[in-house]
Each structure stands twice: as C-alpha cells, then as structure tokens.
Motif scaffolding. Structure first.
Motif, PDB file in Angstrom:
ATOM      1  N   LYS A  45      -1.367  -6.049  -1.744  1.00  0.00           N
ATOM      2  CA  LYS A  45       0.059  -6.282  -1.474  1.00  0.00           C
ATOM      3  C   LYS A  45       0.367  -7.759  -1.433  1.00  0.00           C
ATOM      4  CE  LYS A  45       1.568  -2.081   0.734  1.00  0.00           C
ATOM      5  NZ  LYS A  45       1.091  -1.268   1.828  1.00  0.00           N
ATOM      6  N   GLU A  64       5.233 -12.080  -8.313  1.00  0.00           N
ATOM      7  CA  GLU A  64       6.450 -11.407  -8.789  1.00  0.00           C
ATOM      8  C   GLU A  64       6.410 -11.195 -10.304  1.00  0.00           C
ATOM      9  OE1 GLU A  64       9.390 -13.922  -7.122  1.00  0.00           O
ATOM     10  OE2 GLU A  64       9.222 -12.987  -5.139  1.00  0.00           O
ATOM     11  N   LEU A 104       4.046  -8.370 -10.960  1.00  0.00           N
ATOM     12  CA  LEU A 104       4.647  -7.067 -10.667  1.00  0.00           C
ATOM     13  C   LEU A 104       5.562  -6.635 -11.798  1.00  0.00           C
ATOM     14  CD1 LEU A 104       5.536  -7.324  -6.868  1.00  0.00           C
ATOM     15  CD2 LEU A 104       3.965  -5.680  -7.902  1.00  0.00           C
ATOM     16  N   ASP A 105       6.380  -7.565 -12.292  1.00  0.00           N
ATOM     17  CA  ASP A 105       7.324  -7.230 -13.361  1.00  0.00           C
ATOM     18  C   ASP A 105       6.601  -6.812 -14.633  1.00  0.00           C
ATOM     19  OD1 ASP A 105       9.492  -7.688 -11.818  1.00  0.00           O
ATOM     20  OD2 ASP A 105       9.827  -9.747 -12.518  1.00  0.00           O
ATOM     21  N   GLY A 150       2.373  -4.912 -12.588  1.00  0.00           N
ATOM     22  CA  GLY A 150       2.114  -4.387 -11.250  1.00  0.00           C
ATOM     23  C   GLY A 150       2.901  -3.137 -10.887  1.00  0.00           C
ATOM     24  N   HIS A 151       4.181  -3.106 -11.247  1.00  0.00           N
ATOM     25  CA  HIS A 151       4.972  -1.936 -10.864  1.00  0.00           C
ATOM     26  C   HIS A 151       4.409  -0.675 -11.502  1.00  0.00           C
ATOM     27  CE1 HIS A 151       7.800  -4.074  -8.462  1.00  0.00           C
ATOM     28  NE2 HIS A 151       8.244  -4.830  -9.449  1.00  0.00           N
ATOM     29  N   TRP A 176       1.341   0.357  -9.555  1.00  0.00           N
ATOM     30  CA  TRP A 176       1.720   1.026  -8.302  1.00  0.00           C
ATOM     31  C   TRP A 176       2.109   2.478  -8.568  1.00  0.00           C
ATOM     32  CZ3 TRP A 176       1.030   0.256  -3.323  1.00  0.00           C
ATOM     33  CH2 TRP A 176       0.680  -1.028  -2.882  1.00  0.00           C
ATOM     34  N   LYS A 177       2.797   2.700  -9.676  1.00  0.00           N
ATOM     35  CA  LYS A 177       3.212   4.064 -10.017  1.00  0.00           C
ATOM     36  C   LYS A 177       1.974   4.934 -10.288  1.00  0.00           C
ATOM     37  CE  LYS A 177       6.597   6.353 -12.949  1.00  0.00           C
ATOM     38  NZ  LYS A 177       7.471   6.207 -14.103  1.00  0.00           N
TER      39      LYS A 177
END
Lengths: 75, 383
Positions: free
Chosen positions: B274, B333, B336-337, B340-341, B344-345
C-alpha cells in the motif's frame, strides 16, 4: 495469545535449495539471516512463528527450544 | 577514510526491476549506480522464466538467443482430472506470444543493457544501510567485496526482492503473511515432450492454494513445478510435486523424466504494498510486491515497474525537489494508473476465489479464472 518460547532453527544444508523463501516470510525487522541466504541458525528466534519452517519447499528447516543460556545471551 | 562518490540514484538489486529502473534512469541522463550482492545474477533460479513478448517489447528488450530458452505459442489449462482448455495462438499469429527465458542469462542481459546505457554496476556489493543529510541527500553504506564503501545519492531504489532490506530501512510494511506466499518447487527435466504451450493445472488435489505447471524449456527439456499455500496443507511443496508427478493425469507423461535441476522459491500471491515510497526511497518489483497475484508472474510486472520508476526519476531528479516521501508518492500514483489498479483488481478476484469454502467449487472457479485469463479476450492480458 501467550508468548511462545524462543527456538533455535537448524538448516539441513544438504536439503536446502537456497530459494530464500524462509527469509521472505520472516517477520524479523532486522535481517535474521545467515550468509547463505537462509533463516539464522546461530541465535534464538524470539518470535517463533514457524513460518520459515512451513514455507520451506523441501522441509530443510527444523527447530528446537532455545536453552536458558542461549536466551540469556540474547539480551 | 571512506571515500564518497556521488550519484543521482542508487539501485539496490539487479533483477529485471532494478536493472530496468537503472537503465531507463540512465537513458534520461541520470548518474546511476546499480549494486547487487550476488556474483551471478538470476541465480539461484527461483522462477519458471515465462514472460510475454509484449512485456519484452514494452521494456525495449528484443528477444535474443542469449537468454531465450524457447518460444511460447499459447496455453493449456487443466482441471484436477485433466480436462483441458487449449489456447494455441498459432491459429491467429505466427510470431511467439512469449518466451521461457533462462533467468541467469536474462538478468545478466538486462544488466548489460543498463551498463551500456551508462549505469555503473557493482557486483558482490551488499547495501547495509543509509544516513540522511540535512540537504536532502543520503549516504548509502555499502560493502563491496568485503570492504566498506559509501556513496552519496538522492534516491535509493529498493529492487531487492521479497525480503527487501531497503523497504525495512524506510519503515515500509513489507512483511508478507504465510497465507499469501506460495511455497514453490520446480524441476528442470529431460525426456518429457512439450509443444510450445504453457500447461497449467488447477486443483486443490495437486496444488492447494496455487497451481501446478509444465513448461517447455527448449533443447528438449521441460520444467515441472507447483506452488502451494502452507496454511491450507500440512505437506511441503516437494511432497505435493511428487504426488502430482506420480498420481495425476500427467503421471504417464512424466514417468520417464530425469531431473536436471532443482529450483524453488516463495512467490507472493498478495496485494501490492500500500505504501511503496519513503523519504529518499522507492520500491520496485518483488520488493513492492509487483507480482501478478493470480499467476504469480513477476517478470512482466517488474519490467513495467522498472520503466515507470526510471521514467519518474528521469522527470523528478532534474527538478531538484527534495525527495521526501510526499514528493515520491507521484511514482506510486503513476504506477497505480499504469498497472497497479489492475493488480489490485486481480488480488480481489484471487481473494474471492480462495474465500470459497467448498473445494470443488473453488477448484472450478480457479480453473475458469485461469482459463479465461489466458484467452485472447482477457481484460488482463497485459498484466
């Protein structure tokens, strides 16, 4: 949960495949390791979570309870 | 008196993530030092070495005989009993979908690319700690061939794997639970035929919490292995691999195999960290848990993480801004874009599968997920 008694790990070097999984799962903050990239074998572990024993793919890690003298030498 | 040398970035660990970060940062004009404590990169091998052509392409790495063991053209996903879904992309394209690489050669090749881009590389160099200075720089304490040495830098990149020491220096929560680290064992074998496809076996009977695999390795060799989650089985990975090789639907195919190498490792099937940055520190690759939590694949995610980190540093360092955790959050960030997102999914999908208490239903869901994951229509094809 009651605190578990400290243990000393033993690595069977003949079985160890140097995969590093034991260190990967170890919760110690400072590196609790040997120069051979395994969990430390020369000092007692006071966490005694046994995750390193469990993760080992070839069961190269075993343990025994630390002696009074070994525990005294830790502090 | 220990001499101090100055760099913009010091990268600790020369796996795919570290060497890619270092190379991209150097290509953007930064002074980069890459250190690794080993004498031979990629070794001991802890990985099956599967990587997509797409992943290499994005990282600017052309497939090369030096590191490619064999090209891959698709997947076979089996359930517990051997019922298979085959996706052979040779129906759609002539070029390989991916490769099985030799990690010893692959990691050295990536390091060589970094070195040729201007990165200074020090092998047999252990990073021991760091001291921050008032001006926002840090001294990194190294031990090179047994001798202490220190270098001054602005940002330390922790690409030092699952047991990241750099992450611990930064106070980041790098500890992984036993329930999210697959215990893996793999054998390189001879006398087993393969056909350019990655073969994957789902099912609690063979690999509780993970899956088993049979991959081509080129030169007539193959890799057979599996990963298990030790909180749901009392037996070790070796017992499970023996059981799989002797009693599964693959037993007949594997019965004459000869073992050429034994490899293993801990593969995180976990969420990404995280928090991946601290003052003067960013993490990349396994150190930041950049591993696909469904497949356990980590080369693609390491390469992409390395590009994101190297590009970010190329933008950030010239601004002269102080590399505080807050300023470096921009890297996280971006990550994540771009990646990462989606990871996470995948982690949520994986968690949901293993929350299923009924083993037959869980097996079926894992099989369906893996089979669809590798389909040409999968939304995760590029993760």
């Amino acid at each position: 949960m009651p605190k578990r008694p400290p243990v000393v790990f033993y690595v069977n070097w003949n079985a160890c495949i140097k995969c590093g999984a034991c260190i990967g799962v170890c919760p110690h903050e400072a590196g609790f390791t040997t120069p051979f990239d395994t969990i430390a074998v020369d000092t007692p572990c006071d966490i005694a979570c046994m995750a390193c024993e469990k993760i080992c793919p070839v069961t190269a890690i075993t343990s025994r309870l630390a002696t009074e003298a070994e525990i005294a030498a830790m502090s | 008196m220990v001499q101090t040398v100055e760099y913009d970035v010091v990268v600790v660990g020369s796996g795919p993530a570290g060497s890619t970060t270092a190379r991209v940062a150097a290509e953007r004009g930064l002074r980069v030092l890459l250190v690794d404590r080993r004498q031979e990169l990629g070794s001991p091998i802890q990985c099956s070495g599967a990587v997509s052509d797409n992943a290499l392409n994005e990282a600017g790495v052309r497939p090369n005989d030096e590191f490619v063991s064999t090209p891959i053209y698709g997947f076979v996903t089996y359930d517990t009993h051997g019922n298979a879904t085959t996706m052979d992309y040779r129906l759609y394209r002539e070029t390989p979908l991916g490769y099985v690489v030799d990690r010893r050669r692959f990691d050295r090749y990536l390091m060589t690319m970094a070195e040729r881009a201007g990165v200074e590389v020090w092998l047999k160099t252990d990073a021991k700690g760091y001291t921050p200075h008032e001006d926002g720089t840090v001294d990194v304490h190294l031990n090179r061939f047994g001798f202490p040495q220190q270098v001054r830098t602005r940002v330390i990149v922790g690409a030092d794997g699952l047991q990241s020491q750099v992450g611990k220096w930064g106070g980041l929560r790098t500890h992984i639970k036993l329930s999210e680290l697959a215990s893996c064992l793999q054998l390189v074998i001879d006398h087993v035929e393969t056909d350019g496809l990655l073969e994957i076996v789902a099912g609690h009977e063979w690999a509780p919490g993970g899956y088993a695999w049979l991959f081509p390795k080129g030169h007539g060799y193959a890799e057979v292995g599996l990963g298990v989650i030790r909180t749901i089985t009392d037996k070790d990975a070796r017992w499970h691999l023996d059981h799989f090789m002797q009693n599964s639907f693959m037993a007949e195919r594997l019965k004459n195999c000869r073992i050429l190498e034994v490899q293993g490792g801990g593969v995180p099937l976990a969420a990404p960290l995280k928090k991946q940055v601290a003052d003067n520190i960013i993490l990349v690759g396994d150190a930041a848990r950049h591993v696909n939590p469904i497949t356990g694949g980590g080369i693609h995610t390491a390469l992409r993480g390395g590009i994101i980190a190297g590009t970010f540093l190329g933008d950030f360092i010239p601004t002269g801004e102080r590399p505080t955790a807050e300023a470096l959050t921009c890297y996280h960030e971006r990550w994540l874009d771009e990646l990462g997102h989606a990871m996470w999914k995948l982690y949520e999908i994986k968690t949901d599968i293993f929350r299923e208490q009924s083993i037959p239903r869980r097996d079926q869901r894992l099989y369906d997920t893996l089979a669809s994951y590798f389909s040409p229509h999968s939304e995760f094809r590029k993760v």
